[in-house]
Design a protein around this motif. Sequence first.
Motif, mmCIF file in Angstrom:
data_model
loop_
_atom_site.group_PDB
_atom_site.id
_atom_site.type_symbol
_atom_site.label_atom_id
_atom_site.label_comp_id
_atom_site.label_asym_id
_atom_site.label_seq_id
_atom_site.Cartn_x
_atom_site.Cartn_y
_atom_site.Cartn_z
ATOM 1 N N VAL A 91 -33.536 -23.830 18.176
ATOM 2 C CA VAL A 91 -33.425 -22.388 18.341
ATOM 3 C C VAL A 91 -31.974 -22.041 18.642
ATOM 4 O O VAL A 91 -31.294 -22.764 19.379
ATOM 5 C CB VAL A 91 -34.347 -21.887 19.480
ATOM 6 N N THR A 108 -39.125 -16.357 18.082
ATOM 7 C CA THR A 108 -38.564 -17.439 17.277
ATOM 8 C C THR A 108 -39.238 -18.770 17.604
ATOM 9 O O THR A 108 -39.584 -19.541 16.706
ATOM 10 C CB THR A 108 -37.044 -17.545 17.499
ATOM 11 N N TYR A 135 -35.100 -20.032 9.759
ATOM 12 C CA TYR A 135 -35.638 -18.717 10.082
ATOM 13 C C TYR A 135 -34.513 -17.779 10.465
ATOM 14 O O TYR A 135 -33.772 -18.029 11.411
ATOM 15 C CB TYR A 135 -36.636 -18.833 11.241
ATOM 16 N N GLY A 137 -35.073 -14.338 10.871
ATOM 17 C CA GLY A 137 -35.597 -13.197 11.602
ATOM 18 C C GLY A 137 -35.697 -11.911 10.819
ATOM 19 O O GLY A 137 -35.787 -10.834 11.398
#
Length: 238
Positions: A91, A108, A135, A137
């Motif tokens: 992350v 997330t 990812y 977002g």
Amino acid sequence: MGYLSRNDLEKIATRVFNDYKHLPRFAGQRVDHVDPEILACGLCGLNIDHFHLSKDGLTLGMTAFREISVEVYDDNGQACFYDFDGRTLLVEKDLKDDPAQYGRYHFTVAHETAHQILADLHPTDRVIQNRIIYYRGRSPQYPIQDWGEWQADNLASALLLPTEVVLGALQRFELTGGIDILNRIYRPKEYERFCKAAEFLGASKQAMAIRLKRLGLLKKEYLQNPYALADVEKEDDE
């Protein structure tokens, strides 16, 4: 692999939440919200690590389902390699370090956890198992181009905000029955209670609004432009 419907994803999330509630750490307690780190690590046996994942800062999460090296960045912006073990979520470090981004951070983690859960459901699918997930977002685009991301987004929403805890939070903050119009200018009391409910559940206002809509508990929202409601009323009067 066939694509899962929202109903399929809700059923998966319900089973996961039932297991979550019965973790030993919650024995004798009422579970009124979901901590995505506990969900990922305590229930699903995953690991979470934090790095800068892209030079532009727009990549929020990353995961993979096998051992593989990926490029990440240190605090000085220098590229380095991270060795995935197949059970780790990466992350973006800035999300973790910024309290104002806690809702985005939580989603997330839930999103990357959703990818791992879906991969566990399809262990023989080579396309899934060999993917590296990035990812960024973004809101889903229609028509949907990436069904894997669509499924992960919808499963993450249901994992982070199970129906049971959403209804409990609405009751706690005197919003039982849902919200007709979410608008900070023209409905400030409802909006304030909505914000408190979202904060209590560890969700961003946007994620909370999307979930309420899908559960039929929010009819109209004006988070981006609260004055749009006045424009609509003027059009109705003309």
